[in-house]
Design an enzyme around this catalytic site. Structure first.
Site, PDB file in Angstrom:
ATOM      1  CD  GLU A 253      -2.700  -0.769   3.019  1.00  0.00           C
ATOM      2  OE1 GLU A 253      -4.310  -1.450   2.021  1.00  0.00           O
ATOM      3  OE2 GLU A 253      -2.190  -1.547   3.593  1.00  0.00           O
TER       4      GLU A 253
ATOM      5  CD  GLU B 224      -4.374  -6.347   3.260  1.00  0.00           C
ATOM      6  OE1 GLU B 224      -5.151  -6.140   3.258  1.00  0.00           O
ATOM      7  OE2 GLU B 224      -2.878  -5.841   3.608  1.00  0.00           O
TER       8      GLU B 224
END
Length: 1020
Positions: A462, A529
């Site tokens: 991220e 994820e």
């Protein structure tokens, strides 16, 4: 960079991230003799500096004892601190949890690489040591395995070096600074540095020396670095061993190297003599022939022993290096391990312990790797930083595939309040950030490169996209072409789409994944994820695992995440509880968002794991009335290490049980006949249970551990449970039904059953069975459940909150009764404040056998929000603290999380039905309830039975409203009741994410139709 002095300005200089640090190298061990190497005991050439250090804490740099490193500085009066350990967990500073936002957001107006000077605590550490005997004339180094986030080192008053990357080792040469006798080591640790801008992971913000610290020496010739690469031929049968060595030391010029390869049993496979050393480099390239392959299913490890001799032929060093022969590659746009398509059944794992934070122990890691293996997970992503070296050794040994992720996350620089806003994203395309980011990549690869468990390098997490991360990916591919490269952030920045070899997304819905896979993509897909496991979650996971067989390019995913990050704290009365963000006065904070684990913080497996274990099964069992189909989805392992256990159960009671030897090859299936003799069975509901269990104990589990399970439920003839009512009525028809209608109440008596209905309250207010009252507070319609974390993420309180009020104040507007010789029936009609058009009816029928039948009907209307639950709830005595049920279990389950549950008789203490989620919420539900018994410790109580169809049931010490209004378990009231909630249906719990993903439509409850359910209450 080299320097002889320390400069505090390095902290904010993006170009300075190490000073005098040694180059990164492999994490191999080395010993003086072959005997030591084979025993793998503690290294005699290492000296542990863990333990108690002297310590001073300063709230900001200008308050620190600047001269503490000098020889004449006295640390008398300083505190003691434990190393490894976090400063904040040992009584100093502010414990803080934040997720995407930077920890100084709203407190300091900063842009990278500026630092908050008023929020940069400093820990000053001092440790003295004497060199071990025999080290005095040898080079001596120090290794810091993990220090957060930046630190300076001095020895005997002289500056040694500086390092920043919190999660990879920093080694320094101490030799020039050593003195005879006592040596003074001084370390200054800063919580904030330029590195902090790159470490915006979703975790607690700690600082300090939190991993091992040790001194080490080396012999006159030392292997500084080992690189092992294995290759397989096209048949994936024969292997080639490639070993590259970097040697150093005063005797390296005349050194000789030999090696031998041993198999897992210690037998010599091949010896290699006379390996030439040129300019400190040595290489080995040898065809080994047929080899045993390494995989997560069969983690076969060889070991190569490398012997280093000086020119005189004296053995100076032995390096034992684990070797796994395996190939990981992309074939036709699909990832393959040893020639077979791989599916990652993975989990993201933070290093965490509720008392020690990220300073996890060997015992923690052993528990974790065994738990992961026992629950059918085959892969781990090291979210979001390189782990301790021991973790990779365990993954090699136990068999887990690893995505090794570098220490990079800059979430707060590009995502604000959930929106992508990269106006000042780092590293982006900014060349000034290239070197510091690349250094982290190099440090990870050089340390971890020899672990066969690592299949994929990850460029971090991220951090949006850009040229810097693209260059990191190109480094990975150049430095190690034997592995693939992962980076999810290209999803947000497609300019450098080649950064990642696979399409990797976070929390994409199943429909979104299918849309990608149906569009003829160029890359395979993984969910790095998915299934955000916050609180009561993991609902709908089957929608993802069902894609595995449907799409070859769907290659699995990694659940977020493994363990709750909660920390023990004491409440105001001195009682410990597991605290989350904000509980320490930390602001800003992201509060309970740290509780996303399928394992609770105290390392107790959560109820969610039941679903994970089942849906991640490699071997699937499909029983029926005659036998069981066994589908072995393993790529390499047959089923020979398991035995097949089967049983036939009638109404939850075992009728027969047996075991069979079955060996199904990998990627094969077979049908096994079972001696069930169904045609001769009496009438009833039956369950065929089949399981594969370990024949013998393994590294990761004890003998008898279940690895696969399948159940088939069928009805033979007329079920005993279906005929209970008739039989009981036939036996008790002589019981006269006596009715006494008063002005306010109606009493009904049948034998030992005494029932009282209230016209005023519009409900049943008393039910005495054999003289014992079962109703502490009367049953009322319920349409609200205590919101889960996922519910809060979908703002259920706002969207569906009218049902909360409707549940608090239903109004009885009518009642009617009728009496027949064999029963008395009374029906109450309710209006709800949510709509004048909604009608709810609850009918109670007292029958001649003393049972009370309850029939709940809901009639809705258009325009109302979905129902959270359609139920009837009442309170009984807390003495009824035991519950036993024939239902789906044994753990809690919900409409969208019941695939891993099985029908059977299960029992629990009522107190234990409340799952210990960090924030109290809906928990403890069971679906498919045929009956349940509530008893006190003397065995007295009552029974609830389903009637027309199985119901859902929750038995808890707390009401939905008590749970709703508590933020911690300690806020819940003392237990005064046992709360019984019978539901026809409850909506699923969801789990695609926890910030807006709704429960899938098929697991929601529309409010515009008619709903009904029935159940029976009777004496035991």
């Amino acid at each position: 960079m080299k320097a002889t002095y320390a400069d505090i300005n390095w902290l904010g200089d993006v170009s300075v991230f190490e000073v005098n640090r040694l180059n990164a190298y492999s994490d191999h061990r080395y010993y003086r003799t072959m005997e030591e190497a084979k025993a793998s005991d503690a290294m005699t050439m290492r000296y542990d500096l863990n333990g108690t250090w002297k310590f001073n804490y300063a709230i900001r740099p200008d308050c620190r004892p600047e001269a503490f490193y000098k020889q004449d500085f006295s640390s008398d009066g300083w505190d003691d601190i434990e190393v490894p350990g976090h400063i904040q967990l040992q009584g100093y500073g502010q414990i803080q949890y934040v997720n995407t936002q930077y920890p100084w957001d709203g407190l300091n107006d900063l842009r990278p690489p500026a630092l908050p000077q008023d929020q940069n605590p400093v820990g000053s550490y001092i440790r003295t040591f004497h060199l071990p005997t025999g080290w005095q004339n040898n080079p001596v180094y120090i290794s810091f395995q993990g220090v957060e986030s930046a630190f300076y080192v001095w020895l005997n008053g002289q500056f040694v070096g500086y390092g920043e990357d919190s999660f990879t080792p920093s080694d320094f040469d101490l030799t020039p600074f050593l003195q005879d006798g006592e040596n003074k080591l001084a370390v200054e640790v800063y919580q904030r540095s330029t590195g902090s801008w790159l470490e915006d992971q979703d975790f607690w913000r700690f600082s300090g020396i939190f991993r091992d610290v040790y001194l080490y020496t080396v012999p006159a010739v030392h292997i500084r670095d080992v690189r092992v690469v294995t290759n397989l031929d096209k048949s994936y049968t024969n292997g080639t061993l490639n070993v590259d060595l970097k040697l150093e030391g005063k005797a390296a010029a005349g050194a000789k190297v030999e090696a031998e390869l041993r198999d897992a049993e210690g037998n010599t496979v091949k010896t290699f003599g006379g390996i030439e050393v040129t300019n400190g480099l040595a290489s080995l390239r040898e065809a080994i022939g047929k080899v045993n392959l390494w995989s997560a299913e069969i983690p076969y490890l060889y070991r190569v022993y490398i012997h280093v001799y000086d020119a005189a032929g004296e053995l100076l060093e032995v390096v034992p290096q684990a070797v796994g022969f395996r190939t990981f590659e992309m074939i036709d746009k699909v990832m393959h391990i040893n020639g077979k398509r791989i599916v990652f059944k993975g989990v993201n794992r933070h290093e965490f312990n509720p008392r020690r934070g990220r300073a996890v122990t060997k015992e923690d890691m052993l528990w974790d790797v065994r738990t992961i293996k026992q629950n059918n997970m085959n892969a781990v992503r090291t979210s979001h930083y390189p782990n301790q070296s021991l973790w990779y050794e365990l993954c090699d040994e136990y068999g887990l595939y690893v995505i090794d992720e570098m220490n990079l996350e800059t979430h707060g620089s590009w995502q604000k309040l959930g929106a992508v806003e990269p106006s000042w994203v780092i590293p982006g395309d900014k060349p000034e950030w290239h070197d510091i980011v690349m250094d982290r990549a190099v440090s990870m690869v050089e340390r971890d490169k020899n672990h066969p468990s690592i299949l994929i390098w990850s460029c971090g997490n991220e951090s949006h996209g850009g040229e810097v991360i693209y260059k990191v990916s190109q480094y990975f591919k150049t430095a190690d072409p034997t592995r693939l490269v992962h980076y999810e952030g290209v999803f947000h920045d497609r300019r450098f789409n080649e950064t990642s070899d696979m399409e990797s997304r976070m929390y994409a819905k199943p429909a979104d994944i299918e849309e990608f896979l149906n569009a003829n993509p160029e890359k395979p897909y993984i969910s790095c994820e998915y299934m955000h496991a916050m609180g009561n979650s993991i609902g709908g996971m089957h929608k993802y695992t069902e894609l595995e067989d449907k799409y070859p390019m769907y290659q699995g995913g990694f659940i977020w995440d493994y363990i709750d990050q909660a920390i023990y704290k004491k409440d105001r009365y001195g009682k410990e509880f597991l605290a989350y963000g904000g509980d320490f006065g930390d602001r800003p904070s992201d509060y309970s968002f740290c509780g996303d684990g399928i394992v609770h913080a105290d390392r107790k497996v959560s109820a969610k794991m039941q679903e994970v274990k089942f849906l991640y099964q490699n071997i699937k069992l499909f029983p029926d009335r005659e036998g069981v189909k066994i589908v072995n989805g393993n790529l390499f392992a047959d089923t020979s290490e398991f035995e097949l256990v089967y049983s036939l159960n009638c109404e939850g009671h075992e009728v027969l049980r047996g075991t069979l030897e079955v060996n199904v090859g990998p990627q094969s299936e077979t049908i096994v006949k079972l001696p069930l003799d169904v045609e001769s069975l009496a009438g009833g509901e039956y369950a065929v249970d089949t399981a594969l269990v370990l024949k013998a104990s393994t590294l990761w589990a004890e003998k008898g551990e279940e690895v696969a399970f399948g159940q088939f439920i069928f009805t033979q003839g007329k079920s005993d449970s279906q005929s209970n009512d008739t039989v009981a009525s036939d036996l008790n028809l002589t019981n006269e039904i006596q009715v006494v209608e008063g002005d306010v109440n109606i009493g009904v008596r049948v034998g030992q059953t005494h029932v009282l209905f209230s016209k005023a309250f519009g409900t049943l207010v008393s039910l005495k069975l054999s003289g014992r009252e079962t109703i502490a507070q009367p049953p009322m319609p319920l349409f609200w459940r205590a919101t889960t974390d996922n519910d809060k993420g979908t703002v259920m309180g706002f969207e569906l909150g009218a049902w909360y009020a409707a549940s608090l104040l239903p109004r009885c507007v009518n009642w009617k009764a009728e009496q027949n010789p064999d029963q008395y029936r009374i029906e109450f009609t309710y209006k709800l404040n949510i709509s004048a058009d909604v009608q709810v009816k609850v009918a109670y029928t007292v029958r001649a056998d003393g049972s009370v039948h309850v029939h709940n009907t809901y009639k809705g209307t258009a325009g109302l929000p979905d129902l959270p639950i359609h139920a009837l709830s009442f309170k009984t005595s807390p003495d009824y603290e035991n519950v036993e049920w024939l239902a789906m279990g044994p753990e809690e389950n919900y409409a969208d999380r019941a695939f891993g549950a099985r029908l059977g008789i299960h029992d629990s203490k009522v107190a234990d039905t409340v799952a210990p989620y960090l924030v109290p919420q809906e928990s403890g539900n069971r679906t498919g309830v045929r009956w349940a018994k509530l008893t006190d410790n003397a065995g007295r109580g009552f029974k609830i039975e389903s009637s027309a169809a199985p119901v859902e049931l929750n038995v808890s010490p707390y009401t939905a409203f008590e749970l709703e209004n508590a933020q911690h378990a300690y806020e819940l009231p003392p237990v005064h009741y046992t709360v019984v909630t019978v539901a026809g249906k409850q909506m699923g719990v969801g789990g695609d994410d926890s910030w807006g993903a709704p429960v899938h439509p098929e697991y929601r409850i529309a409010s515009d139709g008619e709903l009904q359910f029935e159940f029976v209450i009777r004496a035991l």
